[in-house]
Design an enzyme around this catalytic site. Structure first.
Site, PDB file in Angstrom:
ATOM      1  N   ARG A  47       0.847  -1.204   0.000  1.00  0.00           N
ATOM      2  CA  ARG A  47       0.000   0.000   0.000  1.00  0.00           C
ATOM      3  C   ARG A  47       0.881   1.252   0.000  1.00  0.00           C
ATOM      4  O   ARG A  47       0.568   2.258  -0.609  1.00  0.00           O
ATOM      5  CB  ARG A  47      -0.942  -0.006   1.216  1.00  0.00           C
ATOM      6  CG  ARG A  47      -1.748   1.258   1.366  1.00  0.00           C
ATOM      7  CD  ARG A  47      -2.982   1.160   2.260  1.00  0.00           C
ATOM      8  NE  ARG A  47      -2.912   0.190   3.314  1.00  0.00           N
ATOM      9  CZ  ARG A  47      -2.256   0.357   4.487  1.00  0.00           C
ATOM     10  NH1 ARG A  47      -1.610   1.478   4.734  1.00  0.00           N
ATOM     11  NH2 ARG A  47      -2.246  -0.599   5.391  1.00  0.00           N
TER      12      ARG A  47
ATOM     13  N   ASP B 245      -6.939  19.991 -14.082  1.00  0.00           N
ATOM     14  CA  ASP B 245      -7.294  18.675 -14.608  1.00  0.00           C
ATOM     15  C   ASP B 245      -6.940  18.700 -16.101  1.00  0.00           C
ATOM     16  O   ASP B 245      -7.600  19.380 -16.897  1.00  0.00           O
ATOM     17  CB  ASP B 245      -8.795  18.420 -14.384  1.00  0.00           C
ATOM     18  CG  ASP B 245      -9.245  17.052 -14.894  1.00  0.00           C
ATOM     19  OD1 ASP B 245      -8.551  16.484 -15.753  1.00  0.00           O
ATOM     20  OD2 ASP B 245     -10.300  16.573 -14.445  1.00  0.00           O
TER      21      ASP B 245
ATOM     22  N   LYS C 228      -8.203   7.771 -19.238  1.00  0.00           N
ATOM     23  CA  LYS C 228      -8.473   8.325 -20.574  1.00  0.00           C
ATOM     24  C   LYS C 228      -7.238   8.215 -21.481  1.00  0.00           C
ATOM     25  O   LYS C 228      -6.779   7.130 -21.730  1.00  0.00           O
ATOM     26  CB  LYS C 228      -8.954   9.769 -20.437  1.00  0.00           C
ATOM     27  CG  LYS C 228      -9.911  10.003 -19.260  1.00  0.00           C
ATOM     28  CD  LYS C 228     -11.212   9.224 -19.382  1.00  0.00           C
ATOM     29  CE  LYS C 228     -12.145   9.635 -18.260  1.00  0.00           C
ATOM     30  NZ  LYS C 228     -13.113   8.681 -17.843  1.00  0.00           N
TER      31      LYS C 228
ATOM     32  N   TYR D 119     -15.890  18.334 -15.091  1.00  0.00           N
ATOM     33  CA  TYR D 119     -16.474  16.984 -15.074  1.00  0.00           C
ATOM     34  C   TYR D 119     -17.447  16.875 -13.883  1.00  0.00           C
ATOM     35  O   TYR D 119     -17.079  17.200 -12.750  1.00  0.00           O
ATOM     36  CB  TYR D 119     -15.339  15.948 -14.974  1.00  0.00           C
ATOM     37  CG  TYR D 119     -15.839  14.560 -14.675  1.00  0.00           C
ATOM     38  CD1 TYR D 119     -16.646  13.888 -15.581  1.00  0.00           C
ATOM     39  CD2 TYR D 119     -15.523  13.928 -13.483  1.00  0.00           C
ATOM     40  CE1 TYR D 119     -17.125  12.622 -15.302  1.00  0.00           C
ATOM     41  CE2 TYR D 119     -15.990  12.658 -13.196  1.00  0.00           C
ATOM     42  CZ  TYR D 119     -16.803  12.017 -14.115  1.00  0.00           C
ATOM     43  OH  TYR D 119     -17.275  10.769 -13.833  1.00  0.00           O
TER      44      TYR D 119
HETATM   45  C1  LIG Z   1     -12.048  15.447 -17.150  1.00  0.00           C
HETATM   46  C2  LIG Z   1     -12.268  14.334 -16.178  1.00  0.00           C
HETATM   47  N1  LIG Z   1     -11.731  14.422 -14.967  1.00  0.00           N
HETATM   48  C3  LIG Z   1     -11.896  13.423 -14.046  1.00  0.00           C
HETATM   49  C4  LIG Z   1     -12.626  12.302 -14.332  1.00  0.00           C
HETATM   50  C5  LIG Z   1     -12.786  11.215 -13.291  1.00  0.00           C
HETATM   51  O1  LIG Z   1     -11.940  10.151 -13.577  1.00  0.00           O
HETATM   52  P1  LIG Z   1     -12.254   8.601 -13.257  1.00  0.00           P
HETATM   53  O2  LIG Z   1     -13.462   8.216 -14.051  1.00  0.00           O
HETATM   54  O3  LIG Z   1     -11.004   7.899 -13.673  1.00  0.00           O
HETATM   55  O4  LIG Z   1     -12.514   8.515 -11.794  1.00  0.00           O
HETATM   56  C6  LIG Z   1     -13.198  12.178 -15.592  1.00  0.00           C
HETATM   57  C7  LIG Z   1     -14.005  10.971 -15.928  1.00  0.00           C
HETATM   58  O5  LIG Z   1     -14.695  10.931 -16.911  1.00  0.00           O
HETATM   59  C8  LIG Z   1     -13.012  13.221 -16.537  1.00  0.00           C
HETATM   60  O6  LIG Z   1     -13.555  13.148 -17.767  1.00  0.00           O
END
Ligand SMILES: Cc1ncc(COP(=O)(O)O)c(C=O)c1O
Length: 385
Positions: free
Chosen positions: A51, A176, A201, A104
């Site tokens: 961990r 992000d 992604k 998001y």
């Molecule tokens: C721009 C963006 N940030 C964060 C996330 C969250 O990521 P995760 O689905 O891997 O938890 C997403 C998920 O679609 C996203 O599109």
């Protein structure tokens, strides 16, 4: 030649991806182990319990720190686990965070429905307007959280401008960078303090694993995030780390193709008579096209278009064959989705209306199939409207 001077593709393929010293294996092994045998009390090889740390994870973290130009990286079980870790590390009761108003949907869901219960305060601001961000700053603002371009409205925030606002007010800027990937946008070079990705992604790129990363630039980022991996335990498994290590080897070539296909699909959609509007920063008349050219190395492959109504969106989405209807983005395959009922359902009708997200909007993550096939598929699907 110093490692720092390598080009992006070379870094992606070689940094953290050095051959295994014990066997010469050219590929980083998956260290599937929960613990490590120690030589004697207090004497070990740097690894004590999985961990806390794992060699496959260490390699991925070295690689991602290098690709984003940060000094550390820490990976978590999903993008949302990474966002959670940031809040656990850098916010406490009574602190304030400014969040972009159309990020998001899972991010405001976490902030409003989980963290607000712990006394953390949130403001949602149109971060494309740096003056509005400045106005929203409070004495207790610790973090500004932005996404650029936004999901799914493709609105850009000037990273350098907002970094200045954050720093003037004693806060840190977290970006992000999931939509662009480190290949197309480098927030740290523009002044950001932390970069987050859903590695699910483009970094993974093959739609076969979840993950999240926080790249930091300061010693306290590395210390606190490593501590949170150990304390809260939402770490990325060695197998999923390995999938991302494999995925990033082709990130540069994939992003070139994503960007190329994105341009072709955006042009096609714009000319299509059934499509009312296309949101894509690569168009010269996108309100922030100049910023896009300055801040990004390409326009990416995320495109949102207006079909006119929920019914129209439904009709076309039922017909797609090359494009797959599904949440997520950034895979080699084209993924198409309906933000109002999928990724942004949690915002509620009022929340969606406030940011201009309509029921007729469809978002496509253009994959790296032959552009002509993606276009032909969209054309036949749009004929259903
Ligand atoms: C721009 C963006 N940030 C964060 C996330 C969250 O990521 P995760 O689905 O891997 O938890 C997403 C998920 O679609 C996203 O599109």
């Amino acid at each position: 030649m110093k490692k720092k001077e390598f080009g992006f593709a070379t870094k992606a393929i070689h940094l953290g991806q050095e051959p295994d010293p014990s066997t010469g294996a050219i590929v980083v092994p998956i260290f599937a182990t929960s613990t490590y045998v120690q030589d004697e009390l207090g004497k070990h090889k740097g690894y004590e319990y999985a961990r806390v740390s794992n060699p496959t994870r260490t390699r991925l973290e070295q690689n991602l720190a290098a690709l984003e130009g940060g000094t550390s990286a820490h990976v978590f079980a999903s993008g949302m686990a990474a966002v959670t870790a940031v809040t656990q590390c850098f916010l406490k009761q009574g602190d304030h965070l400014i969040c972009g108003h159309n990020v998001y949907g899972g991010v405001p869901r976490l902030f409003n429905q989980v963290l607000a219960n712990y006394g953390v305060e949130f403001s949602y601001v149109d971060t494309s307007d740096a003056a509005a961000v400045k106005k929203a700053m409070r004495w207790n603002t610790r973090i500004i959280w932005i996404e650029t371009p936004t999901n799914p409205l493709m609105v850009l925030t000037d990273i350098a401008e907002v970094a200045k606002v954050a720093h003037a007010g004693g806060a840190e800027l977290a970006v992000d960078n999931t939509f662009m990937s480190p290949y197309l946008q480098s927030p740290i070079a523009l002044g950001a303090d932390m970069v987050m990705h859903s590695t699910t992604k483009f970094l993974n790129g093959h739609s076969d694993g979840l993950g999240g990363v926080i790249v930091g630039t300061k010693p306290h980022h590395a210390e606190k995030l490593a501590f949170m991996q150990k304390a809260a335990g939402a770490i990325l498994s060695p197998f999923e780390c390995w999938l991302v290590l494999r995925g990033v080897k082709s990130l540069a070539v994939r992003m070139v193709q994503h960007d190329k296909n994105g341009r072709a699909v955006a042009d096609f959609l714009r000319k299509h008579k059934k499509v009312k509007k296309v949101l894509y920063p690569g168009f010269a008349d996108h309100p922030q096209h100049e910023l896009a050219k300055r801040q990004m190395k390409g326009f990416g492959s995320m495109i949102t278009f207006e079909t006119g109504s929920l019914n129209n969106a439904k009709k076309m989405l039922r017909k797609v064959r090359v494009c797959s209807l599904g949440e997520s983005l950034g895979g080699v395959e084209s993924l198409i989705s309906h933000p109002a009922t999928m990724t942004h359902a949690a915002l509620g009708e009022h929340g969606r209306k406030e940011i201009g997200l309509t029921d007729g909007m469809v978002r496509i993550s253009v994959g790296i199939e032959d552009a002509a096939d993606i276009i032909a598929d969209l054309d036949q699907a749009l004929a259903a409207i």
